[in-house]
Enzyme design. Structure first.
Site, PDB file in Angstrom:
ATOM      1  N   GLY A 282     -10.845  -3.030   3.823  1.00 35.89           N
ATOM      2  CA  GLY A 282     -11.325  -1.998   4.743  1.00 35.89           C
ATOM      3  C   GLY A 282     -10.633  -2.027   6.101  1.00 35.89           C
TER       4      GLY A 282
ATOM      5  N   ASN B 166      -5.395 -10.204  -3.658  1.00 36.19           N
ATOM      6  CA  ASN B 166      -5.043  -9.669  -2.336  1.00 36.19           C
ATOM      7  C   ASN B 166      -4.548  -8.223  -2.497  1.00 36.19           C
ATOM      8  OD1 ASN B 166      -2.823 -10.673  -3.725  1.00 36.19           O
ATOM      9  ND2 ASN B 166      -1.765 -11.473  -1.933  1.00 36.19           N
ATOM     10  N   ALA B 167      -4.152  -7.850  -3.688  1.00 41.04           N
ATOM     11  CA  ALA B 167      -3.685  -6.492  -3.961  1.00 41.04           C
ATOM     12  C   ALA B 167      -4.870  -5.538  -4.101  1.00 41.04           C
ATOM     13  CB  ALA B 167      -2.873  -6.472  -5.254  1.00 41.04           C
ATOM     14  N   GLY B 168      -4.612  -4.284  -3.785  1.00 43.66           N
ATOM     15  CA  GLY B 168      -5.587  -3.229  -4.046  1.00 43.66           C
ATOM     16  C   GLY B 168      -4.793  -2.002  -4.453  1.00 43.66           C
ATOM     17  N   HIS B 169      -4.825  -1.679  -5.734  1.00 49.89           N
ATOM     18  CA  HIS B 169      -4.009  -0.573  -6.256  1.00 49.89           C
ATOM     19  C   HIS B 169      -4.930   0.569  -6.672  1.00 49.89           C
ATOM     20  CE1 HIS B 169      -0.536  -3.570  -7.248  1.00 49.89           C
ATOM     21  NE2 HIS B 169      -0.844  -3.524  -5.967  1.00 49.89           N
TER      22      HIS B 169
ATOM     23  N   ASP C 171       0.809  -1.227   0.000  1.00 45.30           N
ATOM     24  CA  ASP C 171       0.000   0.000   0.000  1.00 45.30           C
ATOM     25  C   ASP C 171       0.835   1.268   0.000  1.00 45.30           C
ATOM     26  OD1 ASP C 171      -2.226  -1.683   0.110  1.00 45.30           O
ATOM     27  OD2 ASP C 171      -2.171  -1.738   2.298  1.00 45.30           O
TER      28      ASP C 171
ATOM     29  N   LYS D  68       1.868   1.991  -5.168  1.00 47.22           N
ATOM     30  CA  LYS D  68       2.406   1.397  -6.410  1.00 47.22           C
ATOM     31  C   LYS D  68       1.475   1.669  -7.583  1.00 47.22           C
ATOM     32  CE  LYS D  68       2.347  -2.582  -4.329  1.00 47.22           C
ATOM     33  NZ  LYS D  68       2.060  -2.158  -2.942  1.00 47.22           N
TER      34      LYS D  68
ATOM     35  N   GLN E  81       1.873  -6.277  -3.403  1.00 45.62           N
ATOM     36  CA  GLN E  81       2.457  -6.461  -2.079  1.00 45.62           C
ATOM     37  C   GLN E  81       3.806  -5.718  -1.995  1.00 45.62           C
ATOM     38  OE1 GLN E  81       1.138  -9.690  -3.612  1.00 45.62           O
ATOM     39  NE2 GLN E  81      -0.698  -8.675  -2.926  1.00 45.62           N
TER      40      GLN E  81
END
Ligand code: GDP
Ligand code: IMO
Ligand code: MG
Length: 426
Positions: free
Chosen positions: A302, A38-41, A13, A16, A224
């Site tokens: 969240g 699992n990523a959140g960009h 986080d 990226k 990640q």
């Protein structure tokens, strides 16, 4: 033209997505090389926010080809949903190419991720519960199903039969959970999802090499981060892939000589989601300030992120592990209005001072950070577009980080928007 890697230098986080999107202006291909949803960009363009899980951050431009490389694990339902969500917002995802060698995240991977976390109790890792660890475990055990298996019903069913027998036994006998229905899974994957995924499947290795041979720019986008790396992170509090720059070669199908630029993304402070050691973690009012000002809540889950001061011991290690050519420092704006800012420049444990990360993790668990305290700045940085717009104290903070790490800071983020950055050094 060789490739550029974007890699997280902390625990994820770092921003990226924003940097990848920014640099994708000049790229032909943007390739995700590991991890899964699992990523959140997050990318913010013209006030509109896009949170990407599987699709590479270059997708918002018309001139880029977004590629999901062989090193990624793909839940096809998530991929289809992400394409649909983007399409509904006017983003064309038709150029997306997915490697046939990428592994599939299957329903039993979610079940096992959840069941394992539950059974670990207070020792749980705090995974995203997306089935990522179990999917990579099956890949290593050579019982995984791959994206290309969606194209061959006979093979898909054969593999699923074998693997589901084992998974259902584990779910029932070890975790006391209900067995999953193989026919239901096969129908969902083969009848509903395969027709949507099939047109996306392509020879991503060939595509990448053709682009390199044609002298086009390509970017490899990590998910990640360095200290979540399966080999180099704070094991077992890690993810199950290799986000470090070496993983970009394996997860894309290129050799190290095809890479000439590695940009390490570092947040101006540090955050971590989930369990694990975190020497510079802060709590109390300062933690609340960083979390609220920085909106430090998981993009997908969240969850509140744990905040702390920037750790140059870790950052120096990230420089080595990834052969970073430069650092992009994000979220400098969040530190405005603090009376002073702290940089961790060394650790102390058992009366010993260390400037390198201890190789024995038990030591890392008990180190005390040695801080250098720098003057803060009160100005709002969000409108800054050049180094001259940054207050002297903010500039000194950035320069101190570059000094500590031995590589230049090339970009400084001053807000979530695509244009909210300052080019710091060439
Ligand atoms: P990633 O997983 O590394 O792509 O990062 P995330 O998107 O999960 O989290 C980074 C968050 O910080 C997102 O909400 C971004 O919009 C935001 N962000 C990125 N760069 C900056 C910056 O320079 N300043 C501020 N205030 N926010 C930023
Ligand atoms: P991006 O790409 C932050 C963390 C989880 C957990 C550990 C293992 O947005 O930076 P997993 O579900 O991967 O088995 O969880 O890794 N984690 C992340 N933390 N950002 C991420 O991705 C993460 N992906 C996984 O919180 O501690
Ligand atoms: Mg994220």
């Amino acid at each position: 033209m060789p490739a550029t890697i974007v890699v997280g230098t902390q625990w994820g986080d770092e921003g990226k997505g924003k940097l990848t999107d920014l640099l994708a202006r000049d790229m032909r291909l943007v390739v995700r090389y590991q991890g899964g949803h699992n990523a959140g960009h997050t990318i913010v363009v013209g006030g509109e926010s896009f949170a990407l899980q599987l699709i590479p951050s270059g997708v918002l431009y018309r001139h880029t080809i977004p590629v999901i490389g062989n090193g990624v694990v793909v839940d096809p339902a998530v991929l289809v949903a992400e394409c649909d969500t983007l399409a509904a917002r006017g983003v064309d995802t038709s150029r997306l190419v997915v490697s046939g060698n990428a592994h599939l995240v299957m329903p039993y991977h979610y079940e096992l991720d959840r069941a394992t976390e539950r059974s670990l109790g207070k020792n749980r890792l705090g995974t995203t519960k997306r089935g990522i660890g179990p999917a990579y475990a099956d890949k290593a055990a050579r019982i995984g199903l791959r994206v290309q298996d969606l194209l061959d019903e006979k093979i898909f069913r054969q593999k699923l039969d074998v693997v589901l027998r084992e998974k259902n036994a584990v779910l029932a006998k070890v975790f006391n959970r209900l067995a999953l229905d193989g026919e239901e899974i096969a129908r969902r994957y083969l009848d509903e999802l395969a027709p949507r995924i099939a047109p996306m499947i392509g020879d991503t290795v060939g595509l990448v090499h053709e682009a390199l041979e044609a002298g086009e720019q390509i970017m490899l986008e990590g998910a990640q981060a360095t200290f979540l790396d399966l080999d180099h992170g704070t094991y077992p509090y890690v993810t199950s892939s290799n986000p470090t720059a070496g993983g970009a070669c394996v997860g894309t199908g290129i050799g190290p000589r095809d890479v000439d630029r590695v940009i390490g993304i570092a947040k101006a402070y540090v955050t971590r989601v989930g369990a694990g050691p975190f020497p510079t973690e802060v709590d109390g009012e300062l933690a609340d300030v960083l979390v609220e000002r920085g909106h430090e809540y998981g993009t997908n889950t969240g969850r509140r992120r744990r905040p702390g001061w920037l750790d140059c011991v870790m950052l120096r290690h990230a420089v080595r592990l990834n052969s970073l050519s430069e650092i992009a420092l994000t979220k400098l704006d969040v530190l405005s209005a603090l009376p002073t800012v702290k940089l961790c420049v060394a650790y102390e444990a058992d009366g010993e001072r260390m400037t390198r990360l201890p190789y024995h993790q038990s030591v890392l668990h008990k180190v005390t950070p040695v801080y250098e305290e720098l003057e803060g700045w009160q100005e709002d940085l969000s409108q800054a577009t050049s180094v001259r717009d940054l207050p002297k104290a903010a500039r000194s903070y950035v320069e101190a980080i570059a000094d500590q790490c031995g590589v230049p800071v090339g970009y400084v983020g001053v807000g979530p928007g695509r244009e909210q950055y300052v080019r710091f050094a060439a």
